[in-house]
Enzyme design. Structure first.
Site, PDB file in Angstrom:
ATOM      1  N   GLU A   1      -8.840  11.167 -17.584  1.00  0.00           N
ATOM      2  CA  GLU A   1      -7.398  11.736 -18.545  1.00  0.00           C
ATOM      3  C   GLU A   1      -6.307   9.855 -18.389  1.00  0.00           C
ATOM      4  O   GLU A   1      -5.576   9.497 -18.538  1.00  0.00           O
ATOM      5  CB  GLU A   1      -6.390  12.671 -17.465  1.00  0.00           C
ATOM      6  CG  GLU A   1      -5.253  12.804 -18.260  1.00  0.00           C
ATOM      7  CD  GLU A   1      -4.751  13.986 -17.782  1.00  0.00           C
ATOM      8  OE1 GLU A   1      -3.512  14.402 -18.384  1.00  0.00           O
ATOM      9  OE2 GLU A   1      -5.091  14.362 -16.685  1.00  0.00           O
TER      10      GLU A   1
ATOM     11  N   ASP B   1     -10.620  15.145 -14.832  1.00  0.00           N
ATOM     12  CA  ASP B   1      -9.595  15.954 -14.688  1.00  0.00           C
ATOM     13  C   ASP B   1      -8.962  15.092 -13.365  1.00  0.00           C
ATOM     14  O   ASP B   1      -9.484  16.100 -13.052  1.00  0.00           O
ATOM     15  CB  ASP B   1      -8.347  16.982 -15.335  1.00  0.00           C
ATOM     16  CG  ASP B   1      -7.318  17.044 -15.416  1.00  0.00           C
ATOM     17  OD1 ASP B   1      -6.633  16.158 -14.656  1.00  0.00           O
ATOM     18  OD2 ASP B   1      -6.689  17.467 -16.008  1.00  0.00           O
TER      19      ASP B   1
ATOM     20  N   ILE C   1      -6.349  15.037 -11.161  1.00  0.00           N
ATOM     21  CA  ILE C   1      -5.761  16.420 -10.719  1.00  0.00           C
ATOM     22  C   ILE C   1      -4.804  17.219 -12.168  1.00  0.00           C
ATOM     23  O   ILE C   1      -3.997  16.183 -12.827  1.00  0.00           O
ATOM     24  CB  ILE C   1      -4.048  15.631 -10.514  1.00  0.00           C
ATOM     25  CG1 ILE C   1      -4.467  14.993  -9.740  1.00  0.00           C
ATOM     26  CG2 ILE C   1      -3.369  16.792  -9.270  1.00  0.00           C
ATOM     27  CD1 ILE C   1      -3.280  14.401  -8.732  1.00  0.00           C
ATOM     28  N   ASP C   2      -5.934  18.695 -11.961  1.00  0.00           N
ATOM     29  CA  ASP C   2      -5.299  19.284 -13.220  1.00  0.00           C
ATOM     30  C   ASP C   2      -3.873  19.922 -12.917  1.00  0.00           C
ATOM     31  O   ASP C   2      -4.521  20.820 -12.014  1.00  0.00           O
ATOM     32  CB  ASP C   2      -6.560  20.152 -13.894  1.00  0.00           C
ATOM     33  CG  ASP C   2      -5.492  20.979 -14.686  1.00  0.00           C
ATOM     34  OD1 ASP C   2      -6.086  20.022 -16.316  1.00  0.00           O
ATOM     35  OD2 ASP C   2      -5.790  22.510 -14.521  1.00  0.00           O
TER      36      ASP C   2
ATOM     37  N   THR D   1      -0.199  18.563 -12.201  1.00  0.00           N
ATOM     38  CA  THR D   1      -0.149  17.366 -11.270  1.00  0.00           C
ATOM     39  C   THR D   1       1.711  17.901 -11.434  1.00  0.00           C
ATOM     40  O   THR D   1       2.187  17.214 -10.557  1.00  0.00           O
ATOM     41  CB  THR D   1       0.524  16.254 -12.127  1.00  0.00           C
ATOM     42  OG1 THR D   1      -1.348  15.039 -12.407  1.00  0.00           O
ATOM     43  CG2 THR D   1       0.637  14.912 -11.635  1.00  0.00           C
TER      44      THR D   1
ATOM     45  N   ASP E   1      -9.205  18.940 -19.541  1.00  0.00           N
ATOM     46  CA  ASP E   1      -9.220  20.320 -18.974  1.00  0.00           C
ATOM     47  C   ASP E   1      -9.582  21.465 -19.334  1.00  0.00           C
ATOM     48  O   ASP E   1      -9.665  22.400 -18.437  1.00  0.00           O
ATOM     49  CB  ASP E   1      -7.631  20.459 -20.025  1.00  0.00           C
ATOM     50  CG  ASP E   1      -6.781  19.315 -19.919  1.00  0.00           C
ATOM     51  OD1 ASP E   1      -6.149  18.777 -19.081  1.00  0.00           O
ATOM     52  OD2 ASP E   1      -5.785  19.612 -20.412  1.00  0.00           O
TER      53      ASP E   1
END
Length: 285
Positions: free
Chosen positions: A78, A105, A107-108, A110, A233
């Site tokens: 990402e 990702d 940190i999905d 954030t 995601d």
């Protein structure tokens, strides 16, 4: 895909999965040390689309680890892509040329991380010729690792997962999200919320698509839909759900692929009903 190549990918999948788990665990451990302690916050596509140096550092850590083991593999993360849906689609199109493509990702969730709201995860998937063969979602706050290999089932904390038995929307717990795009995607998703909320037992909007999908796979949610998501995601969570006996399509019922942005996922039993509710509301995107 010819049989020889398919076998080669399966034979290698143990090491692929081990690397994915290792990357997710190391990144997750580092992220939790930064909870409530990040130093820079930037806006990306909109005032609701956030990134911190922790997102970037997590992605760098994962990219470097994967590169050490599989230097010839493609990588789509990402934070390496310009903000906005057009840039995401373009990046995926370019990355699709890779035989093996890691989709990450870092940190999905954030926004949750920024507010110290403990619902975020690391999402790592590996696609072989466009088909996801490994999916790992790691929730570092609960130390929950969700893992799937294509054709081998999905597991959480080492136990086999299966989707819920909820047969109808009326008895279901469904999740969705509020997209960062507040011009088109959010109004579309709100149409779905207005239509579906009265039909279900309840709705949950907790702020991490990947973790919502892992929860569908684990039977904690009956289904999930959202408008305007990206491949990073969805890729790992989609395999988790499929390997747990659930169904993942776009909001119009077309089969899941890496290019899907408007997603509908469920235990399978109520999938048709969920899609029909979105269609009647004009909320398919």
């Amino acid at each position: 895909m010819n049989e020889g190549n398919h076998n080669a990918s399966i034979i290698g999948s143990k090491s692929f999965t081990a690397v994915a788990i290792n990357c997710a665990a190391k990144a997750g451990e580092w992220i939790t040390t930064k909870l409530g302690n990040y130093s820079s916050l930037e806006l990306k596509h909109s005032a609701h689309d956030l990134v911190t140096e922790v997102d970037k550092g997590s992605e760098r850590l994962i990219r470097n680890l994967i590169g050490t083991h599989f230097p010839t593999h493609g990588f789509l993360g990402e934070e390496g892509v310009e903000p906005g849906p057009e840039a995401s689609a373009q990046a995926l199109e370019e990355a699709k040329e890779s035989e093996y493509l890691w989709i990450v990702d870092p940190i999905d969730g954030t926004t949750n991380f920024v507010h110290s709201f403990p619902f975020f995860c690391v999402s790592i998937a590996l696609a072989y010729r466009g088909e996801v063969i490994v999916g790992v979602v790691y929730d570092p706050v609960r130390d929950e690792l969700f893992v799937a290999e294509k054709g081998k089932g999905a597991y959480v904390r080492g136990k086999r997962m299966s989707v819920s038995n909820d047969a109808t929307l009326r008895e279901s717990l469904i999740a969705t999200g509020f997209p960062a795009d507040h011009r088109e995607a959010l109004p579309m998703n709100l149409k779905g919320v207005t239509a579906i909320a009265p039909q279900v037992r309840n709705l949950r909007i907790a702020g991490s698509a990947a973790l919502h999908m892992a929860y569908v796979a684990a039977g904690r949610l009956s289904g999930f839909w959202e408008i305007s998501l990206n491949s990073w995601d969805l890729a790992a969570g989609a395999l988790l759900i499929q390997e747990s006996g659930g169904v993942v399509t776009d909001t119009r019922g077309e089969p899941y692929s890496l290019s899907v942005r408007n997603v509908a996922a469920s235990n399978g039993h109520l999938h048709k009903e969920l899609l029909q509710a979105l269609e009647h509301a004009g909320a398919q995107g």
